[in-house]
Design a protein around this motif. Structure first.
Motif, PDB file in Angstrom:
ATOM      1  N   LEU A 143       0.831  -1.209   0.000  1.00  0.00           N
ATOM      2  CA  LEU A 143       0.000   0.000   0.000  1.00  0.00           C
ATOM      3  C   LEU A 143       0.866   1.260   0.000  1.00  0.00           C
ATOM      4  O   LEU A 143       0.411   2.326  -0.376  1.00  0.00           O
ATOM      5  CB  LEU A 143      -0.924   0.016   1.217  1.00  0.00           C
ATOM      6  N   ARG A 144       2.128   1.120   0.427  1.00  0.00           N
ATOM      7  CA  ARG A 144       2.992   2.302   0.449  1.00  0.00           C
ATOM      8  C   ARG A 144       3.229   2.866  -0.947  1.00  0.00           C
ATOM      9  O   ARG A 144       3.582   4.026  -1.106  1.00  0.00           O
ATOM     10  CB  ARG A 144       4.324   1.985   1.125  1.00  0.00           C
ATOM     11  N   PHE A 146       0.820   3.104  -3.065  1.00  0.00           N
ATOM     12  CA  PHE A 146      -0.433   3.675  -3.538  1.00  0.00           C
ATOM     13  C   PHE A 146      -0.984   4.752  -2.605  1.00  0.00           C
ATOM     14  O   PHE A 146      -2.086   5.218  -2.789  1.00  0.00           O
ATOM     15  CB  PHE A 146      -1.470   2.554  -3.725  1.00  0.00           C
ATOM     16  N   LEU A 147      -0.217   5.078  -1.574  1.00  0.00           N
ATOM     17  CA  LEU A 147      -0.659   6.116  -0.647  1.00  0.00           C
ATOM     18  C   LEU A 147       0.434   7.154  -0.470  1.00  0.00           C
ATOM     19  O   LEU A 147       1.613   6.824  -0.382  1.00  0.00           O
ATOM     20  CB  LEU A 147      -1.004   5.500   0.717  1.00  0.00           C
ATOM     21  N   GLU A 148       0.026   8.423  -0.433  1.00  0.00           N
ATOM     22  CA  GLU A 148       0.958   9.516  -0.179  1.00  0.00           C
ATOM     23  C   GLU A 148       0.213  10.620   0.535  1.00  0.00           C
ATOM     24  O   GLU A 148      -0.753  11.127  -0.014  1.00  0.00           O
ATOM     25  CB  GLU A 148       1.572   9.999  -1.499  1.00  0.00           C
ATOM     26  N   ILE A 150       2.381   8.358   3.466  1.00  0.00           N
ATOM     27  CA  ILE A 150       2.232   6.982   3.923  1.00  0.00           C
ATOM     28  C   ILE A 150       1.756   6.981   5.378  1.00  0.00           C
ATOM     29  O   ILE A 150       2.377   7.612   6.229  1.00  0.00           O
ATOM     30  CB  ILE A 150       3.575   6.248   3.787  1.00  0.00           C
ATOM     31  N   LEU A 168      21.432  -4.323   4.059  1.00  0.00           N
ATOM     32  CA  LEU A 168      20.795  -3.138   3.510  1.00  0.00           C
ATOM     33  C   LEU A 168      20.678  -3.302   2.009  1.00  0.00           C
ATOM     34  O   LEU A 168      21.667  -3.634   1.382  1.00  0.00           O
ATOM     35  CB  LEU A 168      21.631  -1.888   3.815  1.00  0.00           C
ATOM     36  N   PRO A 169      19.533  -3.099   1.395  1.00  0.00           N
ATOM     37  CA  PRO A 169      18.238  -2.823   2.019  1.00  0.00           C
ATOM     38  C   PRO A 169      17.810  -3.944   2.954  1.00  0.00           C
ATOM     39  O   PRO A 169      18.005  -5.108   2.634  1.00  0.00           O
ATOM     40  CB  PRO A 169      17.288  -2.709   0.838  1.00  0.00           C
ATOM     41  N   LYS A 225      18.174  -3.864  -8.889  1.00  0.00           N
ATOM     42  CA  LYS A 225      17.299  -2.823  -8.357  1.00  0.00           C
ATOM     43  C   LYS A 225      16.643  -2.002  -9.464  1.00  0.00           C
ATOM     44  O   LYS A 225      17.246  -1.713 -10.479  1.00  0.00           O
ATOM     45  CB  LYS A 225      18.111  -1.909  -7.442  1.00  0.00           C
ATOM     46  N   ILE A 228      12.980   3.002  -7.582  1.00  0.00           N
ATOM     47  CA  ILE A 228      11.746   2.970  -6.790  1.00  0.00           C
ATOM     48  C   ILE A 228      11.038   4.324  -6.785  1.00  0.00           C
ATOM     49  O   ILE A 228       9.817   4.406  -6.703  1.00  0.00           O
ATOM     50  CB  ILE A 228      12.057   2.504  -5.351  1.00  0.00           C
ATOM     51  N   PHE A 229      11.808   5.385  -6.950  1.00  0.00           N
ATOM     52  CA  PHE A 229      11.228   6.726  -6.986  1.00  0.00           C
ATOM     53  C   PHE A 229      10.286   6.857  -8.190  1.00  0.00           C
ATOM     54  O   PHE A 229       9.157   7.319  -8.066  1.00  0.00           O
ATOM     55  CB  PHE A 229      12.357   7.758  -7.053  1.00  0.00           C
ATOM     56  N   LYS A 232       7.175   4.658  -7.760  1.00  0.00           N
ATOM     57  CA  LYS A 232       6.131   5.254  -6.922  1.00  0.00           C
ATOM     58  C   LYS A 232       5.388   6.352  -7.674  1.00  0.00           C
ATOM     59  O   LYS A 232       4.177   6.495  -7.515  1.00  0.00           O
ATOM     60  CB  LYS A 232       6.731   5.814  -5.625  1.00  0.00           C
ATOM     61  N   GLN A 233       6.102   7.116  -8.484  1.00  0.00           N
ATOM     62  CA  GLN A 233       5.419   8.143  -9.291  1.00  0.00           C
ATOM     63  C   GLN A 233       4.345   7.498 -10.162  1.00  0.00           C
ATOM     64  O   GLN A 233       3.234   7.999 -10.285  1.00  0.00           O
ATOM     65  CB  GLN A 233       6.426   8.863 -10.187  1.00  0.00           C
ATOM     66  N   MET A 236       1.453   5.950  -7.970  1.00  0.00           N
ATOM     67  CA  MET A 236       0.618   7.024  -7.423  1.00  0.00           C
ATOM     68  C   MET A 236      -0.272   7.608  -8.501  1.00  0.00           C
ATOM     69  O   MET A 236      -1.417   7.979  -8.241  1.00  0.00           O
ATOM     70  CB  MET A 236       1.487   8.131  -6.822  1.00  0.00           C
TER      71      MET A 236
ATOM     72  N   ASN B  25      -6.554   8.726  -1.090  1.00  0.00           N
ATOM     73  CA  ASN B  25      -5.802   9.723  -1.848  1.00  0.00           C
ATOM     74  C   ASN B  25      -6.678  10.855  -2.358  1.00  0.00           C
ATOM     75  O   ASN B  25      -6.166  11.836  -2.880  1.00  0.00           O
ATOM     76  CB  ASN B  25      -5.122   9.075  -3.059  1.00  0.00           C
ATOM     77  N   MET B  59      22.637   2.407  -0.341  1.00  0.00           N
ATOM     78  CA  MET B  59      22.470   1.762   0.975  1.00  0.00           C
ATOM     79  C   MET B  59      23.454   0.602   1.134  1.00  0.00           C
ATOM     80  O   MET B  59      24.016   0.409   2.221  1.00  0.00           O
ATOM     81  CB  MET B  59      21.008   1.334   1.197  1.00  0.00           C
ATOM     82  N   ASP B  63      26.508   0.428   3.856  1.00  0.00           N
ATOM     83  CA  ASP B  63      26.592  -0.758   4.706  1.00  0.00           C
ATOM     84  C   ASP B  63      28.004  -1.343   4.657  1.00  0.00           C
ATOM     85  O   ASP B  63      28.599  -1.687   5.681  1.00  0.00           O
ATOM     86  CB  ASP B  63      25.567  -1.784   4.204  1.00  0.00           C
ATOM     87  N   TYR B 113       8.848   9.634   0.787  1.00  0.00           N
ATOM     88  CA  TYR B 113       7.947   9.460  -0.360  1.00  0.00           C
ATOM     89  C   TYR B 113       7.807   7.993  -0.737  1.00  0.00           C
ATOM     90  O   TYR B 113       6.703   7.490  -0.935  1.00  0.00           O
ATOM     91  CB  TYR B 113       8.472  10.279  -1.539  1.00  0.00           C
ATOM     92  N   THR B 114       8.934   7.294  -0.825  1.00  0.00           N
ATOM     93  CA  THR B 114       8.869   5.904  -1.261  1.00  0.00           C
ATOM     94  C   THR B 114       8.639   4.949  -0.095  1.00  0.00           C
ATOM     95  O   THR B 114       8.319   3.792  -0.307  1.00  0.00           O
ATOM     96  CB  THR B 114      10.171   5.496  -1.984  1.00  0.00           C
TER      97      THR B 114
END
Lengths: 330, 133
Positions: A143-144, A146-148, A150, A168-169, A225, A228-229, A232-233, A236, B25, B59, B63, B113-114
């Motif tokens: 859900l993170r 789809f919500l802003e 969060i 990490l991550p 990877k 992710i930025f 999310k755009q 959203m 939203n 990250m 680490d 944000y993320t």
């Protein structure tokens, strides 16, 4: 390798590749149209199946009785295995839905020293439980995207999920538990001969689909990877009905996303409908009170019943003429 | 009939759950934050590795740096291109935060944000941009 397994493996592989290629070829189709269509199909299909099922007549009380029914006060009644009222039925249903209680009763029989012995077989129950709950956590965590802003609760879920702070991550446990449990459920189907014998494409495909969704998700987070930025755009934009498809999201994301869409679209037409169907199982959601309450078939025709006394009144003369015994002479 | 109503109620709950993000939203733009590159970072020209690589792997790099510095006592990082850097997050100009002077603008805006986990850097490190205030 049997055909069912082969079809399922091939289907998941091909679907994944379609998503992977589709993301770079037709991002609007794979990023906007298919996801919305999948959601509509999921809900419409789900509603159709449920409304279809609720129409089915259930004329008989057919609860599965797994214990002593209610009887004399000095005979112990197993309330939740053989419920006799609505409250106990509710408890039984809740235990079934949240804890898969009937699966816990799973036994395995074998012949040992010439005798049949039964053993408790809890692995299916255990991994089934892990599978469903980790899937729930994974779903909630997503859900993170789809919500802003969060919600704080979501951050707590994620914090607890990553509480071991490995690497990490940080490793989120639910993802790996989901993949592990899905692979266990798959392995069980191919390794146990009896289970393999009854497994069809419709059994292999969903579990492989879910395993590959978990697998691509894990790959995206920890190995290859994606940005992710940008992801999310995009998500959203879907969640605010103003879809844009930013460039530069990796193909792996689209593979993951497309497999999820396939899962949603396939859901109402598959065995996965047990999620809705469990509420409608007449063997679980009925009270075993046939000996206490008279249940009349609701669509019985309204007939006028003729008692023997009425019958004799009507035919008395003819019966006497024919020499048949009558109860009341005149 | 009552069974049908129950199913309809259940479907309504499902519909609300599925469309929950849309409701929550509603009325919000959900716009992405602007990424602010601090003046000092602009002046330096490049980070220890390429911008894209850093965005994806910072990250893991941090680490790795932590382990190398704390356990092996080494402080010099040699980048892909052969440049040498001081391995430090927050100690003075010659560190990550030496260039990226505002953690709120540079780290937190994206991370919030993320929603990628909670930053636990500041459980040990001092955040200089907050310390000065």
């Amino acid at each position: 390798m049997n055909q069912h397994l082969l079809y399922s493996l091939a289907a998941v592989l091909v679907l994944g590749l379609i998503g992977y290629a589709g993301g770079s070829g037709m991002p609007y189709l794979f990023g906007v149209i298919i996801p919305y269509a999948a959601m509509v199909l999921f809900f419409a299909g789900f509603a159709m199946r449920m409304l279809g099922w609720v129409k089915s007549p259930v004329p008989f009380r057919i609860p599965t009785t797994c214990g002593q029914q209610q009887s004399f006060s000095w005979i112990q009644h197993s309330k939740y295995d053989n419920p006799s009222n609505k409250r106990d039925v509710l408890v039984r249903m809740l235990l079934e839905i949240f804890l898969f209680r009937s699966l816990f009763r799973n036994t395995k029989n074998e012949i040992r020293e010439g005798k049949v012995v039964y053993n408790l077989e809890i692995w299916l129950w255990l991994f089934g439980l892990i599978f469903h709950y980790s899937f729930l956590v994974v779903l909630v965590r997503h859900l993170r995207f789809f919500l802003e802003p969060i919600p704080a609760l979501l951050k707590v879920v994620e914090m607890l999920d990553g509480i071991l702070q490995i690497g990490l991550p940080g490793i989120l446990l639910s993802g790996f538990l989901l993949l592990g449990a899905a692979l266990f459920l798959f392995a069980r189907r191919i390794l146990i001969p009896q289970v393999r014998y009854i497994s069809l494409t419709a059994d292999y495909f969903p579990v492989l689909l879910i395993a590959s969704i978990a697998g691509t998700g894990i790959l995206m987070r920890y190995v290859a990877k994606v940005d992710i930025f940008t992801v999310k755009q995009m998500t959203m934009s879907l969640a605010t009905f103003s879809p844009v498809v930013p460039e530069g999201i990796g193909g792996l994301f689209y593979a993951h996303f497309f497999l999820v869409c396939v899962l949603f679209a396939y859901f109402p037409f598959s065995k996965l409908m047990h999620s809705g169907g469990i509420f409608l199982s007449p063997t679980r959601n009925m009270a075993n009170n046939s000996r206490a309450v008279r249940h009349i078939n609701p669509w019985n025709p309204k007939l006028k019943f003729v008692t023997y006394a009425d019958y004799e009144d009507e035919f008395r003369e003819k019966m006497i003429e024919a020499g048949l015994p009558v109860e009341k002479k005149e | 009939m009552s069974d049908k109503l129950k199913v309809l109620a259940g479907l309504l709950v499902l519909a609300v759950l599925i469309t929950l993000p849309f409701w929550l939203n509603a009325g919000k733009s959900g716009a992405a934050p602007e990424i602010v590159i601090a003046e000092a970072a602009k002046k330096a020209g490049n980070c220890v590795e390429s911008k894209e690589w850093m965005a994806a792997n910072h990250m893991a790099l941090l680490d790795q740096w932590r382990d190398v510095v704390v356990r092996e006592g080494k402080h010099i990082y040699v980048s892909e291109s052969g440049q040498e850097f001081n391995m430090s997050l927050s100690s003075g100009e010659n560190s990550c935060l030496g260039c990226h002077t505002s953690t709120a603008e540079f780290c937190d805006s994206c991370h919030d944000y993320t929603g990628v986990g909670t930053l636990y850097c500041w459980e040990c490190h001092i955040d200089p941009s907050k310390e000065n205030k």
